[in-house]
Design a protein around this motif. Structure first.
Motif, PDB file in Angstrom:
ATOM      1  N   GLU A 199      -3.403  -4.916  -6.076  1.00  0.00           N
ATOM      2  CA  GLU A 199      -3.918  -3.413  -6.668  1.00  0.00           C
ATOM      3  C   GLU A 199      -3.379  -2.563  -5.623  1.00  0.00           C
ATOM      4  O   GLU A 199      -3.141  -2.796  -4.375  1.00  0.00           O
ATOM      5  CB  GLU A 199      -5.454  -3.528  -6.486  1.00  0.00           C
ATOM      6  CG  GLU A 199      -5.844  -4.333  -7.631  1.00  0.00           C
ATOM      7  CD  GLU A 199      -5.547  -3.909  -9.013  1.00  0.00           C
ATOM      8  OE1 GLU A 199      -5.538  -2.708  -9.363  1.00  0.00           O
ATOM      9  OE2 GLU A 199      -5.455  -4.918  -9.870  1.00  0.00           O
ATOM     10  N   GLY A 237      -7.400  -9.184  -5.857  1.00  0.00           N
ATOM     11  CA  GLY A 237      -6.976  -7.610  -5.978  1.00  0.00           C
ATOM     12  C   GLY A 237      -6.028  -7.371  -4.951  1.00  0.00           C
ATOM     13  O   GLY A 237      -5.912  -6.215  -4.364  1.00  0.00           O
ATOM     14  N   SER A 269       0.766  -1.281  -0.027  1.00  0.00           N
ATOM     15  CA  SER A 269       0.044  -0.037  -0.036  1.00  0.00           C
ATOM     16  C   SER A 269       0.920   1.285  -0.056  1.00  0.00           C
ATOM     17  O   SER A 269       2.041   1.198   0.456  1.00  0.00           O
ATOM     18  CB  SER A 269      -0.931  -0.044   1.105  1.00  0.00           C
ATOM     19  OG  SER A 269      -1.592   1.410   1.580  1.00  0.00           O
ATOM     20  N   SER A 273       5.795  -2.286 -11.443  1.00  0.00           N
ATOM     21  CA  SER A 273       5.258  -3.379 -10.286  1.00  0.00           C
ATOM     22  C   SER A 273       6.515  -3.662  -9.579  1.00  0.00           C
ATOM     23  O   SER A 273       7.474  -4.094  -9.993  1.00  0.00           O
ATOM     24  CB  SER A 273       4.648  -4.830 -11.240  1.00  0.00           C
ATOM     25  OG  SER A 273       3.528  -4.349 -11.702  1.00  0.00           O
ATOM     26  N   ARG A 322      -4.952  -1.867  -1.874  1.00  0.00           N
ATOM     27  CA  ARG A 322      -5.232  -3.517  -1.880  1.00  0.00           C
ATOM     28  C   ARG A 322      -6.715  -3.551  -1.639  1.00  0.00           C
ATOM     29  O   ARG A 322      -7.348  -2.834  -1.044  1.00  0.00           O
ATOM     30  CB  ARG A 322      -4.658  -4.099  -0.784  1.00  0.00           C
ATOM     31  CG  ARG A 322      -3.183  -4.465  -0.783  1.00  0.00           C
ATOM     32  CD  ARG A 322      -2.508  -4.950   0.392  1.00  0.00           C
ATOM     33  NE  ARG A 322      -1.225  -5.132   0.150  1.00  0.00           N
ATOM     34  CZ  ARG A 322      -0.417  -5.257   1.218  1.00  0.00           C
ATOM     35  NH1 ARG A 322      -0.897  -5.404   2.626  1.00  0.00           N
ATOM     36  NH2 ARG A 322       1.223  -5.629   1.142  1.00  0.00           N
ATOM     37  N   GLU A 323      -7.153  -4.261  -2.410  1.00  0.00           N
ATOM     38  CA  GLU A 323      -8.693  -4.480  -2.379  1.00  0.00           C
ATOM     39  C   GLU A 323      -9.072  -5.923  -1.314  1.00  0.00           C
ATOM     40  O   GLU A 323     -10.328  -6.107  -0.861  1.00  0.00           O
ATOM     41  CB  GLU A 323      -9.354  -5.151  -3.504  1.00  0.00           C
ATOM     42  CG  GLU A 323      -9.177  -4.123  -4.749  1.00  0.00           C
ATOM     43  CD  GLU A 323      -9.888  -4.354  -6.053  1.00  0.00           C
ATOM     44  OE1 GLU A 323     -10.085  -5.668  -6.195  1.00  0.00           O
ATOM     45  OE2 GLU A 323      -9.562  -3.581  -7.221  1.00  0.00           O
TER      46      GLU A 323
END
Length: 217
Positions: free
Chosen positions: A170, A167, A35, A97, A173-174
Motif C-alpha cells: 500500500e 499492507g 513510499s 503498480s 505502507r501499513e
C-alpha cells in the motif's frame, strides 16, 4: 485486461543526475513497493564512502541513511528534496503498480502494471506535460485468460502473500519491511532478497517476447 509498460527516463529530468555523473558505473535498484516520500534504494558497483559523498552532494537528495551493507550491495533509505520529480510520483497514480525500477548510466528505467491502456496513457501524458523526456519502450497487454503458471518458490510466494495481506504494497505502507521480516521469522536482508527475486520471476513470466503469448494454430 491489464497493461505492462516499460519506461526509460533521463535522470536529468528526475533524480540522482549528479550522483550518476559522479559515479558513472553506479547501479541503483528501487524497491518495487515504495513510499512516495522515503523509498529504499539498493546501490551496487560503488564504494560506500563514494556513495555517501555523492548522495550528500546531490541537490535532488534531502537525506540518505544507510540501512544495510552486504558484500557489494548497499541499501539506503532516501528522502528526495522538495520539488524533485521521482519516478513514482506520476507513474503510480490511478492504480499503477511498480514491478521493477532501476537506474544506471544517467537513466532511470521502470516496468509498471496499469489496469488498462487508458491509465497508461494518462501516466505518460503527465510526464510529457511536466517536460520530462520519457521513452515508452514497450507495452504488453496481459489477458486474464492467460494460463496461470509461476516459477515462484514456496518461500517467495509466502513472502509475497504476507506482504500483500499486511499492507506492505500500500501507499503509504501499513507495515515496514523490518516488521514483516520479524513476523516471518527471517532477517530484513533475507526478506528483501526474497521479494526482489520474486519480483524478477513475476516480471520474466509476465513480459513475454512478441509472438509467444499465444500457441501456434
Amino acid at each position: 485486461m491489464s497493461t505492462i509498460a516499460e519506461f526509460r527516463i533521463p535522470a536529468a529530468d528526475t533524480t540522482l543526475e549528479a550522483t550518476f555523473d559522479r559515479l558513472p558505473e553506479l547501479r541503483v535498484e528501487l524497491e518495487a513497493a515504495v513510499s512516495r516520500s522515503r523509498p529504499c534504494l539498493w546501490i551496487t558497483d560503488a564504494e560506500r564512502t563514494a556513495v555517501d559523498a555523492a548522495l550528500a552532494d546531490d541537490p535532488s537528495v534531502e537525506t540518505s541513511d544507510l540501512l544495510v551493507e552486504t558484500g557489494d550491495r548497499l541499501l539506503y533509505d532516501v528522502t528526495f528534496a522538495p520539488g524533485a520529480d521521482t519516478l513514482w510520483d506520476r507513474l503510480l497514480v490511478d492504480g499503477g503498480s511498480l514491478l521493477e525500477g532501476w537506474g544506471t548510466d544517467g537513466w532511470w528505467q521502470a516496468r509498471v502494471r496499469y489496469p488498462d491502456r487508458e491509465t497508461l496513457c494518462r501516466a505518460h501524458d503527465r510526464l510529457v506535460d511536466r517536460g520530462i523526456g520519457v521513452d515508452l519502450r514497450r507495452v504488453t497487454d496481459v489477458s486474464p485468460s492467460s494460463p496461470s503458471r509461476t516459477n515462484l518458490t514456496a518461500e517467495q510466494r509466502e513472502a509475497l502473500e504476507a506482504a500483500l495481506e499486511r499492507g506492505y504494497f500500500e501507499i503509504p505502507r501499513e507495515i515496514s519491511m523490518e516488521e514483516l521480516a520479524d513476523e516471518l521469522g527471517i532477517s530484513h536482508q533475507a526478506l528483501s532478497e526474497r521479494l526482489r527475486r520474486a519480483y524478477e520471476t513475476l516480471v520474466d513470466e509476465e513480459i513475454q517476447p512478441i509472438g509467444e503469448s499465444e500457441p501456434p494454430s
